[in-house]
Design a protein around this motif. Structure first.
Motif, PDB file in Angstrom:
ATOM      1  N   ASN A 158      40.670  48.811  38.860  1.00 37.95           N
ATOM      2  CA  ASN A 158      39.555  49.450  39.569  1.00 37.95           C
ATOM      3  C   ASN A 158      38.351  49.645  38.641  1.00 37.95           C
ATOM      4  O   ASN A 158      37.207  49.474  39.062  1.00 37.95           O
ATOM      5  CB  ASN A 158      39.988  50.773  40.193  1.00 37.95           C
ATOM      6  CG  ASN A 158      40.760  50.565  41.474  1.00 37.95           C
ATOM      7  OD1 ASN A 158      40.554  49.595  42.200  1.00 37.95           O
ATOM      8  ND2 ASN A 158      41.672  51.480  41.769  1.00 37.95           N
ATOM      9  N   ALA A 188      36.782  46.268  38.250  1.00 40.51           N
ATOM     10  CA  ALA A 188      36.053  45.937  39.485  1.00 40.51           C
ATOM     11  C   ALA A 188      34.726  46.697  39.544  1.00 40.51           C
ATOM     12  O   ALA A 188      33.700  46.133  39.924  1.00 40.51           O
ATOM     13  CB  ALA A 188      36.908  46.265  40.712  1.00 40.51           C
ATOM     14  N   ARG A 232      34.491  41.084  41.143  1.00 41.62           N
ATOM     15  CA  ARG A 232      34.869  42.378  41.720  1.00 41.62           C
ATOM     16  C   ARG A 232      36.042  42.206  42.677  1.00 41.62           C
ATOM     17  O   ARG A 232      37.020  42.956  42.631  1.00 41.62           O
ATOM     18  CB  ARG A 232      33.677  43.015  42.432  1.00 41.62           C
ATOM     19  CG  ARG A 232      34.007  44.388  43.024  1.00 41.62           C
ATOM     20  CD  ARG A 232      32.841  44.976  43.818  1.00 41.62           C
ATOM     21  NE  ARG A 232      32.335  44.102  44.860  1.00 41.62           N
ATOM     22  CZ  ARG A 232      32.949  43.863  46.028  1.00 41.62           C
ATOM     23  NH1 ARG A 232      34.103  44.426  46.289  1.00 41.62           N
ATOM     24  NH2 ARG A 232      32.417  43.056  46.912  1.00 41.62           N
ATOM     25  N   GLU A 236      39.754  43.888  42.431  1.00 41.25           N
ATOM     26  CA  GLU A 236      40.188  44.770  43.521  1.00 41.25           C
ATOM     27  C   GLU A 236      41.512  44.289  44.106  1.00 41.25           C
ATOM     28  O   GLU A 236      42.378  45.089  44.437  1.00 41.25           O
ATOM     29  CB  GLU A 236      39.115  44.851  44.602  1.00 41.25           C
ATOM     30  CG  GLU A 236      37.924  45.688  44.202  1.00 41.25           C
ATOM     31  CD  GLU A 236      36.794  45.657  45.223  1.00 41.25           C
ATOM     32  OE1 GLU A 236      36.807  44.792  46.138  1.00 41.25           O
ATOM     33  OE2 GLU A 236      35.883  46.501  45.095  1.00 41.25           O
TER      34      GLU A 236
END
Length: 151
Positions: free
Chosen positions: A26, A29, A38, A42
């Motif tokens: 996270n 990302a 990203r 994720e």
């Protein structure tokens, strides 16, 4: 490695490592410089959350399904230098860090599989090791496609 006295200690440790992985992906990302990067991070955060959920369910119910397959290993992670995580990482540096993280998770689960006695516990950790190996392979392929071919 921490000494464990029972399977619940081991599962608690593994669940905490999966949460660390979720947080790691996270963060990557959140620092991604493009949408593709990203989305990749994720996706891995979601997969690690699935590992955590499976470990938690196993801890609560003792039930798991264990498919078996061999996963290829390009060994790229064995020959890359690990940079510390930072906000201004390049895509290549983030991939290297992700490969190393997945390799460490693989080794963790393989080691844990050797530290338990019950077959179902061994199989759970072996399956998780296999999944982490698959994750590393995906990052190695991505690294091969974007980083190695551009140089």
């Amino acid at each position: 490695m921490k000494e464990f006295t029972n399977i619940n200690d081991i599962l608690d440790f593994a669940i905490a490592r999966e949460q660390d992985a979720v947080d790691f992906y996270n963060r990557l990302a959140g620092n991604a410089r493009n949408n593709d990067m990203r989305q990749i991070f994720e996706q891995f955060a979601r997969e690690e959350m699935g590992h955590k959920a499976r470990l938690t369910k196993f801890k609560e119910e003792g039930i798991i399904s264990l498919p078996k397959e061999k996963v290829a290993d390009l060994k790229i992670a064995d020959y890359t230098v690990l940079d510390p995580e930072r906000d201004d990482m390049t895509y290549e540096q983030a991939l290297v860090l992700a490969m190393k993280s997945e390799k460490a998770a693989f080794k963790l689960y393989l080691t844990l599989s050797e530290k338990v006695d019950k077959t179902e516990h061994k199989e759970l950790f072996k399956q998780l090791a296999q999944e982490e190996s698959r994750h590393k392979l995906r990052f190695e392929l991505e690294y091969d496609e974007y980083a190695l071919r551009e140089n």
